[in-house]
Scaffold this motif. Sequence first.
Motif, PDB file in Angstrom:
ATOM      1  N   UNK A  88       0.779  -1.241   0.000  1.00 11.58           N
ATOM      2  CA  UNK A  88       0.000   0.000   0.000  1.00 11.58           C
ATOM      3  C   UNK A  88       0.807   1.286   0.000  1.00 11.58           C
ATOM      4  N   UNK A  89       1.935   1.342   0.710  1.00 11.54           N
ATOM      5  CA  UNK A  89       2.686   2.592   0.780  1.00 11.54           C
ATOM      6  C   UNK A  89       3.757   2.703  -0.293  1.00 11.54           C
ATOM      7  N   UNK A  90       3.856   1.708  -1.181  1.00 13.74           N
ATOM      8  CA  UNK A  90       4.814   1.767  -2.282  1.00 13.74           C
ATOM      9  C   UNK A  90       4.209   2.549  -3.450  1.00 13.74           C
ATOM     10  N   UNK A  91       5.028   3.042  -4.373  1.00 15.44           N
ATOM     11  CA  UNK A  91       4.470   3.740  -5.541  1.00 15.44           C
ATOM     12  C   UNK A  91       3.478   2.847  -6.285  1.00 15.44           C
ATOM     13  N   UNK A  92       2.293   3.366  -6.511  1.00 18.78           N
ATOM     14  CA  UNK A  92       1.234   2.598  -7.139  1.00 18.78           C
ATOM     15  C   UNK A  92       0.294   1.957  -6.135  1.00 18.78           C
ATOM     16  N   UNK A  93       0.652   1.982  -4.847  1.00 16.65           N
ATOM     17  CA  UNK A  93      -0.189   1.411  -3.804  1.00 16.65           C
ATOM     18  C   UNK A  93      -1.315   2.350  -3.415  1.00 16.65           C
ATOM     19  N   UNK A  94      -2.257   1.839  -2.631  1.00 18.90           N
ATOM     20  CA  UNK A  94      -3.430   2.630  -2.276  1.00 18.90           C
ATOM     21  C   UNK A  94      -3.138   3.754  -1.297  1.00 18.90           C
ATOM     22  N   UNK A  95      -2.082   3.638  -0.501  1.00 13.34           N
ATOM     23  CA  UNK A  95      -1.754   4.682   0.467  1.00 13.34           C
ATOM     24  C   UNK A  95      -0.635   5.602  -0.007  1.00 13.34           C
ATOM     25  N   UNK A  96      -0.124   5.371  -1.194  1.00 11.56           N
ATOM     26  CA  UNK A  96       1.008   6.162  -1.672  1.00 11.56           C
ATOM     27  C   UNK A  96       0.584   7.613  -1.858  1.00 11.56           C
ATOM     28  N   UNK A  97       1.264   8.517  -1.248  1.00 11.93           N
ATOM     29  CA  UNK A  97       1.018   9.961  -1.238  1.00 11.93           C
ATOM     30  C   UNK A  97      -0.403  10.298  -0.808  1.00 11.93           C
ATOM     31  N   UNK A  98      -0.944   9.510   0.115  1.00 11.11           N
ATOM     32  CA  UNK A  98      -2.266   9.835   0.644  1.00 11.11           C
ATOM     33  C   UNK A  98      -2.210  11.151   1.403  1.00 11.11           C
ATOM     34  N   UNK A  99      -1.177  11.341   2.171  1.00  8.59           N
ATOM     35  CA  UNK A  99      -0.966  12.582   2.901  1.00  8.59           C
ATOM     36  C   UNK A  99       0.327  13.212   2.394  1.00  8.59           C
ATOM     37  N   UNK A 100       0.240  13.908   1.262  1.00  5.66           N
ATOM     38  CA  UNK A 100       1.466  14.478   0.711  1.00  5.66           C
ATOM     39  C   UNK A 100       1.990  15.613   1.582  1.00  5.66           C
ATOM     40  N   UNK A 101       3.239  15.904   1.420  1.00  7.91           N
ATOM     41  CA  UNK A 101       3.824  17.011   2.164  1.00  7.91           C
ATOM     42  C   UNK A 101       3.199  18.314   1.678  1.00  7.91           C
ATOM     43  N   UNK A 102       3.019  19.264   2.580  1.00  8.56           N
ATOM     44  CA  UNK A 102       2.404  20.529   2.165  1.00  8.56           C
ATOM     45  C   UNK A 102       3.326  21.296   1.223  1.00  8.56           C
ATOM     46  N   UNK A 103       2.745  22.109   0.376  1.00  5.29           N
ATOM     47  CA  UNK A 103       3.565  22.888  -0.547  1.00  5.29           C
ATOM     48  C   UNK A 103       4.483  23.854   0.196  1.00  5.29           C
ATOM     49  N   UNK A 104       5.541  24.266  -0.444  1.00  5.03           N
ATOM     50  CA  UNK A 104       6.473  25.194   0.194  1.00  5.03           C
ATOM     51  C   UNK A 104       5.778  26.538   0.398  1.00  5.03           C
TER      52      UNK A 104
END
Length: 117
Positions: free
Chosen positions: A87-103
């Motif tokens: 899930x947390x790998x690229x292509x998984x369901x949790x990948x970038x679920x909570x992305x880092x906020x923009x600068x």
Amino acid sequence: MSSVSAAAYLARRAAQKERVRILYRRALKDTLNWAVHRHLFYQDASNLRERFDANKDVEDIGTIDRLIADGEASYNKWWHPDPYIVPWAPGGTKFTRNPTPPSGIEIIYNYGREDND
């Protein structure tokens, strides 16, 4: 055998060994996608290993190339259309679920405490 032809032979054999190793690992990992239970996977993995071990003593370079091509064609024909992805790998369901906020956005962790200045 001259040193040039010996070096070319050894380089080709090394490339063949690498292709066989990659093919075996890909096929073994894909076997996990087809097996529903672990005991089914163990049997399938054992059968896969027997298929590879049956040809481990082949020495003819042309035959080895043909066997590798046949194995890769078989793998490409039978690969799983919907492989399991962590899930947390690229292509998984949790990948970038909570992305880092923009600068430029600052997050203040004051946990509800208010400044009384």
